[in-house]
Design an enzyme around this catalytic site. Structure first.
Site, short mmCIF file in Angstrom:
data_model
loop_
_atom_site.label_atom_id
_atom_site.label_comp_id
_atom_site.label_asym_id
_atom_site.label_seq_id
_atom_site.Cartn_x
_atom_site.Cartn_y
_atom_site.Cartn_z
N ASN A 148 70.77 28.81 35.94
CA ASN A 148 71.59 28.83 34.87
C ASN A 148 71.66 30.16 34.14
O ASN A 148 70.71 30.93 34.00
CB ASN A 148 70.96 27.76 33.90
CG ASN A 148 71.99 27.70 32.39
OD1 ASN A 148 73.03 28.34 32.24
ND2 ASN A 148 71.48 26.78 31.57
N SER A 161 67.58 22.19 34.07
CA SER A 161 68.14 23.50 33.48
C SER A 161 69.54 23.57 34.29
O SER A 161 69.79 23.25 35.42
CB SER A 161 67.25 24.68 34.33
OG SER A 161 68.02 25.79 34.00
N GLY A 162 70.14 23.86 33.24
CA GLY A 162 71.94 23.96 33.84
C GLY A 162 72.50 22.89 33.71
O GLY A 162 73.60 22.70 34.20
N THR A 217 72.37 22.41 26.33
CA THR A 217 72.52 23.33 25.17
C THR A 217 74.12 23.02 24.94
O THR A 217 74.45 22.96 23.62
CB THR A 217 72.22 24.66 25.23
OG1 THR A 217 70.83 24.61 25.76
CG2 THR A 217 72.20 25.64 24.25
N GLY A 227 64.17 19.98 30.82
CA GLY A 227 64.38 18.74 31.53
C GLY A 227 63.16 18.94 32.60
O GLY A 227 62.37 19.79 32.78
N SER A 284 70.04 30.13 30.47
CA SER A 284 69.09 29.14 30.39
C SER A 284 68.20 29.21 29.16
O SER A 284 67.65 30.17 28.65
CB SER A 284 68.26 29.06 31.69
OG SER A 284 67.19 28.08 31.61
N SER A 285 68.06 28.09 28.61
CA SER A 285 67.09 27.98 27.23
C SER A 285 65.67 28.00 27.64
O SER A 285 65.28 27.08 28.55
CB SER A 285 67.42 26.96 26.51
OG SER A 285 68.73 26.48 26.31
N GLU A 322 60.90 19.51 35.86
CA GLU A 322 61.14 20.63 36.89
C GLU A 322 60.26 20.32 38.01
O GLU A 322 59.08 20.22 37.80
CB GLU A 322 60.83 22.18 36.09
CG GLU A 322 61.83 22.46 34.91
CD GLU A 322 61.50 23.92 34.35
OE1 GLU A 322 60.16 24.41 34.62
OE2 GLU A 322 62.51 24.24 33.79
N1 LIG Z 1 80.64 20.44 28.54
C1 LIG Z 1 80.88 21.45 29.18
N2 LIG Z 1 82.07 22.20 29.56
C2 LIG Z 1 82.08 23.05 30.18
N3 LIG Z 1 81.17 23.96 30.69
C3 LIG Z 1 79.81 23.48 30.45
C4 LIG Z 1 79.73 22.21 29.89
N4 LIG Z 1 78.53 21.99 29.73
C5 LIG Z 1 77.84 22.85 30.44
N5 LIG Z 1 78.57 23.92 31.16
C6 LIG Z 1 78.38 24.88 31.83
O1 LIG Z 1 77.07 25.04 32.10
C7 LIG Z 1 76.29 26.20 31.75
C8 LIG Z 1 74.88 25.55 31.65
O2 LIG Z 1 75.03 24.81 30.55
P1 LIG Z 1 73.59 24.82 29.38
O3 LIG Z 1 73.22 26.19 29.20
O4 LIG Z 1 74.05 23.82 28.49
O5 LIG Z 1 72.57 24.25 30.26
P2 LIG Z 1 71.02 23.51 29.97
O6 LIG Z 1 70.82 22.17 30.21
O7 LIG Z 1 70.89 23.78 28.67
O8 LIG Z 1 70.14 24.37 30.68
P3 LIG Z 1 68.54 25.02 30.22
O9 LIG Z 1 67.67 24.00 30.60
O10 LIG Z 1 68.42 26.12 31.45
O11 LIG Z 1 68.79 25.65 29.03
C9 LIG Z 1 77.06 26.55 30.57
O12 LIG Z 1 76.68 27.72 30.57
C10 LIG Z 1 78.52 26.02 31.04
O13 LIG Z 1 78.92 27.28 31.63
MG LIG Z 2 69.74 25.04 27.37
#
Ligand SMILES: Nc1ncnc2c1ncn2[C@@H]1O[C@H](COP(=O)(O)OP(=O)(O)OP(=O)(O)O)[C@@H](O)[C@H]1O
Ligand SMILES: [Mg+2]
Length: 1018
Positions: A154, A102-103, A107, A384, A157-158, A386
């Protein structure tokens, strides 16, 4: 890819020593230098930068479009492009699996990929394609509002898994899509951990909607007014702009194509859930009742049903027993459970309904079979691995999902390698890797797997507790290498008795607490609720709950448990993915602080371990670290050998690559892994060269970099040379054209003139009247020559027709012409020119004989041959006195004679060579001045002619010029003017005259220097 200029190694496969330390070091160096992407072959490892990067601009998109992995520094665009290219080129379905905790940026990565695909396919900006990509991108906004929440890890977070298929037509244009959602974390609706929030949608509605909307939903603009959204003090969510995201959400609803009623119904359901959270129950003796009835009626209104129906569903449960329908009262605990289950179910159903609704909008509408095969790119953004302090059923499902994906990953990567080696005719080498199949089986195997055991426990009638489920597992899974519990290993104090079990996942050991497993697996919502919702007067809500149509008495099969449903959906997902060519993005979260600079070694190491990245590199390196089609290899390295530079002459590219490798290998100093040359390190497939260790590639790259500077100079040289040659050729061509044009113009002129002069001999005037055409500039001189030639030719003709005896006269006239033509008003007298007029009987009847005898005397004395000219003249002397005289010009001397004294010579004569020039008037008077060297000029005016006033000046001029030419071969100047300057007595005087002409002339002194010649007819 510029292996040498990139910080660290752009591909982990290129690490010299593959150890965890080296891997981490490389990851860290690259992160610190702002390189968030690194490859493992074709897998992209992405580290969350936690800051905006300027590497997602249209220029970058353009840069990566159509390029191969190794051509540019690592980027997620290269992966998206590879997936797209492979799909388009080979008509293969591809998928991109994005994993990480997560984070970690999954996404965001999925959005970057979607944007890339939308950008590269939207080039022609056709309406339908734009519509489809627009909806695909916008649907994300809606799904994030309803499916994402702020967690401690996050802010966005999705809380669900998402798999999106994008359909393309045979041209590679997107024509539709489909979204699958997995396991929404619905427990969040009723309960959030400290510091976390409910799903964004609730806050967006409460903070972003208009007052009017809120009133219609009986809501207050206060998140703390509702139990489900009340935030504890530690929750600092100021960073989230719910007002803005609400606008974006409603905008997306509109753009995607949700109707007003649908959107309204969704808001009503959100309001219902918020109100449900505030429902409280009271105990009146044994009977449970609703405390706040007003809230109940608001819920009923929003659901389009009656308050009674809702109350009943909350407080009682209708069951059919032996054909009879009876109503059972809930306990206080049951009502609270029912209320929460109701709220969760409404939200989960609404979420699934949104996904289905988006699907009906973006599904492929075209009859694709008409246009040929349609292909897919799938993008999987799923939770991912956990590991929390307290891991429950959700973590169990999530980790199982990751086991499945890991298994798929290993299988596919190995399978791909194997297939490629087979295709290329290369010997396959066995790769030693951990196959996590055994863990998947531990979870999913029928009868013996954990999910089966759990289902069995849930199906049992009677009170079966979570503890009993744990006992059942201990019994059935005893001896399994990846299952542990306190009962099976009593010394393991980390596991609590009757509560914990542990699974040794491929990514690490996880301790799960069985508390709540059964309840979550049953996932019960009493049928009463479903019926209430089905009967809703709101069609949108009613449609969401079709199973509410069942009668109470109807005997239904037990619904599948949450665990089994999840297992099935995973099996289905794996089935979908394995039929496609996979591409992987492995996301890593560098720290917990959302800091763009911190790289937490322990955290990263842990993620690297459970994502199996090291294993991935090993698998990749066990075979061949790098492979490239021969043509690509040549294109990149052909400058390294004279066999291949600039173009090879071999039978094919394969032979050329072999020649190149052999050539380089034979050079001194080329050592790979301690052995000379490359040949032991490469294998030649049918279409690709396989390079076993990265050292070879690095050496090739180094040599290439050494040479590139020279090649650049060479290319510049060639280019400049080519440019100069082109310019030169152009100039030469220009001159050629100019010359041709000139020749053409000349030819035209000459042809035209030859046409005009064609009959010139027959013309009466011998072509005098022919008009000469304007010659081109280059022929001006020639034209003048030709005119002269023509004139001469014509003159020749004319002269030929003149009798011979007249030629001397003609010569005289020509001389006069030359001197006077165009200058004197009268330059030629027609008729016979006699010259020696004084001897002429017709002209000088009275004195001709005396003149003749004087002339003969002088001839005898001065032995001249002939008289050239003679005439009576009026002469002026140096004292300005005018006297009548006679002028005798012979071929040796010029004499002045006195007519009154029988033409007695006045002097002994002036030699012809003393004559320096002649002057005459421009009008027709008879002034004739003979300029003499060393003497006064002879200033005369011819007169007493017969007939009177005959103009004899031209004749005199012609005669004097001609004789000097003949005798002395000398040309003299003839001055023609309106006034004439003469030299008399050592002084210069000017003779002027009027325009009249007459028989008598006289010189009259006007001043010392000015003399007037007057003529009169008397
Ligand atoms: N390529 C990137 N450029 C800039 N910031 C990023 C990038 N990737 C991620 N981030 C930052 O990290 C945060 C978390 O990313 P994201 O929501 O994609 O995580 P995730 O892996 O989907 O988490 P989750 O499993 O909780 O959904 C985003 O809100 C953003 O602030
Ligand atoms: Mg996500």
């Amino acid at each position: 890819m510029d292996i040498i200029q990139e910080p660290g190694k752009p591909d982990f496969v290129l690490l010299d020593n593959l150890t965890l330390e080296a891997f981490m070091e490389n990851l860290k160096i690259r992160f610190q230098k702002g390189r968030i992407y690194t490859y493992i072959g074709e897998v992209v490892v992405s580290v969350n930068p936690y800051k905006a990067m300027n590497i997602f601009t249209p220029e970058y998109i353009k840069d990566y479009k159509g390029r191969e992995f190794w051509e540019k520094p690592p980027h997620i665009y290269a992966l998206a492009d590879a997936a797209y290219k492979s799909m388009k080129r080979y008509m293969k379905d591809t998928c991109i699996v994005i994993s990480g905790e997560s984070g970690a940026g999954k996404t965001e990565a999925s959005k970057i990929i979607m944007n890339y695909i939308a950008s590269i396919t939207n080039v022609s900006a056709r309406a339908e394609i734009e519509r489809v990509t627009g909806i695909l991108l916008k649907s994300n906004v809606i799904l994030e509002s309803f499916g994402n929440a702020k967690t401690n890890r996050n802010d966005n977070s999705s809380r669900f898994g998402k798999y999106m298929d994008i359909n393309f037509d045979f041209k590679g244009d997107p024509i539709g899509g489909h979204i699958n959602n997995y396991l929404l974390e619905k427990s969040r609706v009723v309960h959030q951990q400290s510091g976390e929030r409910n799903f964004h949608s609730f806050y967006q509605l409460l903070l972003g909607a208009t007052e009017q909307t809120l009133t219609s939903l009986h809501l207050k603009r206060d998140v703390d007014a509702y139990n489900f959204t009340r935030q504890d003090q530690s929750n600092n969510s100021r960073s989230i702009d719910d007002k803005r995201t609400f606008r974006e959400m409603t905008g997306a609803f509109k753009a995607v194509g949700f109707t007003h009623d649908e959107q309204k119904a969704l808001f009503q359901l959100l309001a219902v859930i918020l109100h449900l959270g505030n429902i409280e129950f009271v105990l009146n003796g044994d009977v449970v009742g609703v405390k706040n009835k007003q809230v109940l009626s608001q819920i009923a209104e929003l659901l389009g049903t009656s308050a009674d129906a809702i109350e009943q569903a909350l407080l009682t449960r209708v069951v059919a027993a032996r054909g009879e329908v009876i109503s059972k009262l809930h306990t206080h605990e049951d009502t609270c459970f029912a209320r929460d289950a109701f709220a969760k179910a409404i939200y989960e159903r609404a979420f699934s309904w949104i996904v289905q609704r988006i699907n009906t909008i973006i599904e492929v509408k075209l009859d694709i079979t008409r246009y040929g095969k349609s292909t897919l790119i799938g993008v999987l953004d799923i939770y991912g691995f956990e590991i929390f302090d307290n891991n429950s059923f959700e973590q169990f499902c999530i980790n199982y999902c990751n086991e499945k994906l890991q298994q798929l990953f290993i299988e596919l990567v190995l399978k791909q390698e194997q297939e490629e080696y087979l295709r290329e005719g290369i010997d396959w080498q066995n790769i030693d890797y951990f196959n996590n199949c055994i863990i998947c089986e531990l979870v999913e195997q029928p009868h013996k797997g954990i999910i089966s055991i759990l289902d069995e426990a849930c199906l049992n009638v009677g009170t079966v507790t979570d503890v009993m489920f744990l006992e059942a597992m201990d019994k059935k899974l005893k001896g399994h290498g990846h299952y542990q519990s306190r009962r099976l290993s009593p010394t393991d104090k980390d596991l609590s008795h009757n509560q914990d079990f542990r699974i040794i996942h491929y990514a690490g050991k996880v301790r799960y607490s069985v508390v709540g497993f059964m309840e979550k697996n049953k996932d019960q919502l009493f049928q009463d609720f479903k019926r209430v919702l089905y009967k809703s007067s709101n069609k949108v809500i009613s449609d969401m709950w079709p199973e509410g149509a069942q009668s109470v008495k109807e005997v239904t099969k037990r619904p599948l448990t949450a665990g089994t449903l999840f297992k099935n959906s995973m099996i289905q997902l794996v089935g979908k993915l394995s039929s496609k060519e996979p591409y992987y993005v492995r996301c890593i979260k560098p720290n917990e602080m959302k800091s763009p600079i911190q790289f937490n070694d322990d955290r990263c190491e842990h993620q690297v371990a459970y994502l199996g990245l090291l294993e991935n590199v090993r698998v990749r390196r066990a075979g061949f670290a790098n492979r490239q089609p021969y043509s690509r290899f040549l294109q990149r390295y052909k400058m390294l050998s004279s066999y291949t530079w600039p173009n090879h002459q071999c039978k094919g590219d394969k032979e050329a690559v072999q020649a190149l490798i052999k050539d380089i290998s034979s050079r001194p100093g080329i050592l790979v892994n301690g052995k000379p040359g490359f040949e032991h390190d490469v294998a030649y497939g049918n279409t690709k060269i396989f390079i076993r260790t990265p050292n070879t590639l690095v050496t090739l790259e180094e040599q290439r970099v050494d040479l590139i500077q020279y090649i650049i100079v060479l290319l510049q040289k060639m280019w400049r040379g080519a440019n100069a040659r082109r310019r030169y050729k152009r100039t030469v061509a220009t001159y050629k054209i100019m010359n041709r044009y000139r020749v053409y113009k000349m030819r035209c002129y000459l042809l035209e003139m030859s046409k005009r002069f064609h009959n010139v001999r027959k013309m009466r005037d011998l072509g005098k009247s022919v008009v000469w055409a304007q010659p081109p500039k280059v022929l001006t001189q020639l034209a003048e020559h030709m005119k002269l030639m023509h004139a001469r030719w014509r003159a020749g003709h004319i002269v030929k027709s003149i009798p011979h005896d007249q030629w001397p006269l003609i010569q005289l006239k020509c001389a006069a012409y030359d001197a006077l033509h165009g200058k004197r008003s009268n330059w030629l007298r027609q008729g016979k020119w006699e010259g020696n007029y004084l001897a002429s009987m017709s002209d000088n009847a009275a004195q001709a004989s005396s003149f003749q005898s004087v002339s003969n005397n002088i001839k005898a004395k001065h032995s001249f041959n002939k008289v050239v000219f003679s005439a009576h003249v009026r002469k002026m002397n140096k004292n300005n006195k005018s006297e009548d005289r006679a002028l005798l010009v012979t071929d040796k001397l010029i004499f002045k004679l006195d007519p009154k004294k029988g033409y007695k010579p006045m002097t002994s004569g002036v030699l012809l060579r003393k004559v320096t020039g002649l002057s005459v008037s421009s009008s027709s008077n008879q002034l004739l001045v003979i300029h003499l060297d060393g003497h006064d000029d002879l200033v005369t005016c011819i007169h007493k002619t017969n007939p009177p006033n005959q103009d004899r000046v031209p004749e005199a001029i012609g005669c004097i010029m001609r004789v000097i030419k003949l005798e002395q071969n000398r040309d003299i100047l003839v001055n023609v003017g309106k006034s004439i300057q003469v030299k008399l007595g050592g002084k210069t005087k000017t003779i002027s005259f009027d325009e009249t002409n007459g028989a008598t002339s006289n010189f009259r002194k006007v001043s010392n220097t000015s003399i007037m010649l007057t003529t009169s007819t008397t």
